[in-house]
Design a protein around this motif. Structure first.
Motif, mmCIF file in Angstrom:
data_model
loop_
_atom_site.group_PDB
_atom_site.id
_atom_site.type_symbol
_atom_site.label_atom_id
_atom_site.label_comp_id
_atom_site.label_asym_id
_atom_site.label_seq_id
_atom_site.Cartn_x
_atom_site.Cartn_y
_atom_site.Cartn_z
ATOM 1 N N UNK A 255 0.788 -1.239 0.000
ATOM 2 C CA UNK A 255 0.000 0.000 0.000
ATOM 3 C C UNK A 255 0.816 1.282 0.000
ATOM 4 N N UNK A 256 2.072 1.218 0.454
ATOM 5 C CA UNK A 256 2.895 2.435 0.480
ATOM 6 C C UNK A 256 3.702 2.626 -0.799
ATOM 7 N N UNK A 257 3.501 1.745 -1.774
ATOM 8 C CA UNK A 257 4.148 1.892 -3.081
ATOM 9 C C UNK A 257 3.178 2.544 -4.057
ATOM 10 N N UNK A 258 3.707 2.926 -5.213
ATOM 11 C CA UNK A 258 2.862 3.399 -6.316
ATOM 12 C C UNK A 258 3.013 2.369 -7.445
ATOM 13 N N UNK A 259 1.934 1.655 -7.726
ATOM 14 C CA UNK A 259 1.977 0.552 -8.678
ATOM 15 C C UNK A 259 1.506 1.023 -10.046
ATOM 16 N N UNK A 260 2.301 0.697 -11.064
ATOM 17 C CA UNK A 260 1.958 1.032 -12.447
ATOM 18 C C UNK A 260 2.068 -0.243 -13.283
ATOM 19 N N UNK A 261 1.032 -0.531 -14.041
ATOM 20 C CA UNK A 261 1.031 -1.702 -14.925
ATOM 21 C C UNK A 261 1.707 -1.334 -16.236
ATOM 22 N N UNK A 262 2.723 -2.135 -16.644
ATOM 23 C CA UNK A 262 3.427 -1.888 -17.910
ATOM 24 C C UNK A 262 4.278 -3.099 -18.253
ATOM 25 N N UNK A 263 4.642 -3.209 -19.516
ATOM 26 C CA UNK A 263 5.584 -4.194 -20.061
ATOM 27 C C UNK A 263 5.042 -5.620 -20.144
ATOM 28 N N UNK A 264 3.839 -5.871 -19.692
ATOM 29 C CA UNK A 264 3.362 -7.252 -19.674
ATOM 30 C C UNK A 264 2.263 -7.555 -20.661
ATOM 31 N N UNK A 265 1.957 -6.625 -21.559
ATOM 32 C CA UNK A 265 0.773 -6.818 -22.399
ATOM 33 C C UNK A 265 1.063 -7.366 -23.796
ATOM 34 N N UNK A 266 2.330 -7.634 -24.100
ATOM 35 C CA UNK A 266 2.638 -8.226 -25.398
ATOM 36 C C UNK A 266 3.549 -9.422 -25.199
ATOM 37 N N UNK A 267 3.769 -10.178 -26.257
ATOM 38 C CA UNK A 267 4.624 -11.350 -26.183
ATOM 39 C C UNK A 267 6.072 -10.946 -25.915
ATOM 40 N N UNK A 268 6.782 -11.793 -25.185
ATOM 41 C CA UNK A 268 8.150 -11.463 -24.771
ATOM 42 C C UNK A 268 9.062 -11.229 -25.966
ATOM 43 N N UNK A 269 8.944 -12.030 -27.003
ATOM 44 C CA UNK A 269 9.826 -11.857 -28.163
ATOM 45 C C UNK A 269 9.541 -10.541 -28.881
ATOM 46 N N UNK A 270 8.290 -10.136 -28.879
ATOM 47 C CA UNK A 270 7.935 -8.832 -29.466
ATOM 48 C C UNK A 270 8.498 -7.713 -28.598
ATOM 49 N N UNK A 271 8.368 -7.870 -27.285
ATOM 50 C CA UNK A 271 8.873 -6.872 -26.354
ATOM 51 C C UNK A 271 10.380 -6.699 -26.475
ATOM 52 N N UNK A 272 11.087 -7.771 -26.795
ATOM 53 C CA UNK A 272 12.547 -7.716 -26.875
ATOM 54 C C UNK A 272 13.055 -7.093 -28.171
ATOM 55 N N UNK A 273 12.199 -6.920 -29.151
ATOM 56 C CA UNK A 273 12.632 -6.392 -30.449
ATOM 57 C C UNK A 273 12.946 -4.893 -30.383
ATOM 58 N N UNK A 274 13.688 -4.425 -31.376
ATOM 59 C CA UNK A 274 13.943 -2.996 -31.542
ATOM 60 C C UNK A 274 12.597 -2.256 -31.535
#
Length: 286
Positions: free
Chosen positions: A190-209
């Motif tokens: 509860x004392x952190x600030x949580x932001x959702x990101x980086x998890x919505x696409x496939x890992x190989x796509x995420x790793x590309x340029x």
């Protein structure tokens, strides 16, 4: 060559005995004044001398004894070196930004990732990674509670949620009672600030340029209930070369990009648009 044996101009000087559990050599880098536990965190020291940006943050220290003295620490850390964690680490390295990477198997397990990606990836203990200014969780969702419970007070630091809440019996979205998965993590910290990101696409796509050949950039969506944290994460995403799109609060945006959401498993490209006037706005390089 051990870090203490480096003799070129600007090499660390003034070695002391480190009081951390590793009993290594403790030194001060004259370029930045930061104290280092050389024996245990030699990689960090060498990375600093190579001028890699983003290594130093605000709060603690990579060295256990310096932690008690309030010395500075790493700014970014990824917990998890699986497909998503490795893909995000690759983007940090591509951007020339150092990032700590931790796994439950210890720093030695990160060595193959360092060899594959480069010295921007710095192996750290999970406990040290949890003290970073920006903690990127790339672990199984069910491992998050045990991690977050190790920190009594996050002090407003940012947790970037790259996890996926999955029911592995049929590989469907886990039943969270309609609650966004990032809100579940927010309840755990509860004392952190949580932001959702980086998890919505496939890992190989995420790793590309992130860029294409026409000036476009792959989109990274983000969502969180703290607008200031969203802005900080959007800036990081921009630094990594992506086009950030802030979807606002998790009640709407978070549900769109968590596992099973309609914006997941796609690769969206933001193309540059320009024109002398609103009626003339069009793609710059169709």
């Amino acid at each position: 060559m051990r870090a203490r044996d480096r003799t070129h101009v600007g090499a660390p000087s003034g070695h002391l005995t480190c009081r951390c559990r590793y009993r290594g050599s403790f030194s001060v880098d004259p370029r930045c004044g930061i104290q280092f536990c050389i024996d245990r965190y030699e990689t960090m020291l060498l990375s600093a001398h190579k001028g890699i940006s983003g290594l130093i943050g605000r709060r603690a220290s990579w060295c256990k004894c310096a932690l008690q003295e309030g010395i500075d620490t790493l700014k970014y850390a990824i917990i998890g070196s699986g497909n998503i964690g490795s893909a995000v680490a690759r983007q940090f390295a591509r951007a020339g930004i150092a990032v700590g990477v931790a796994t439950s198997r210890g720093p030695d397990a990160v060595a193959p990732l360092v060899e594959a990606i480069g010295p921007q990836v710095v192996p750290v203990e999970v406990g040290d990674a949890l003290l970073a200014d920006y903690v990127i969780l790339a672990t199984p969702f069910e491992a998050v509670r045990e991690l977050t419970e190790q920190i009594a007070d996050w002090g407003g630091r940012i947790i970037i949620d790259a996890t996926n809440a999955i029911d592995y019996t049929d590989f469907s979205a886990a039943d969270l009672g309609g609650k966004p998965s990032s809100d579940v993590i927010q309840d755990m910290a509860p004392s952190a600030r949580v932001v959702k990101a980086f998890g919505h696409t496939w890992a190989r796509v995420l790793a590309r340029e992130p860029g294409d050949e026409h000036g476009g950039r792959r989109v990274q969506f983000l969502s969180g209930n703290h607008s200031d944290a969203n802005a900080e994460v959007a800036q990081l995403i921009e630094q990594l070369g992506f086009a950030p799109i802030d979807l606002g609060g998790t009640g709407q945006g978070g549900l769109l990009i968590q596992f099973g959401g309609p914006l997941t498993a796609h690769s969206f490209i933001s193309q540059p648009i320009g024109g002398a006037s609103p009626p003339e706005m069009d793609l710059i390089d169709p």
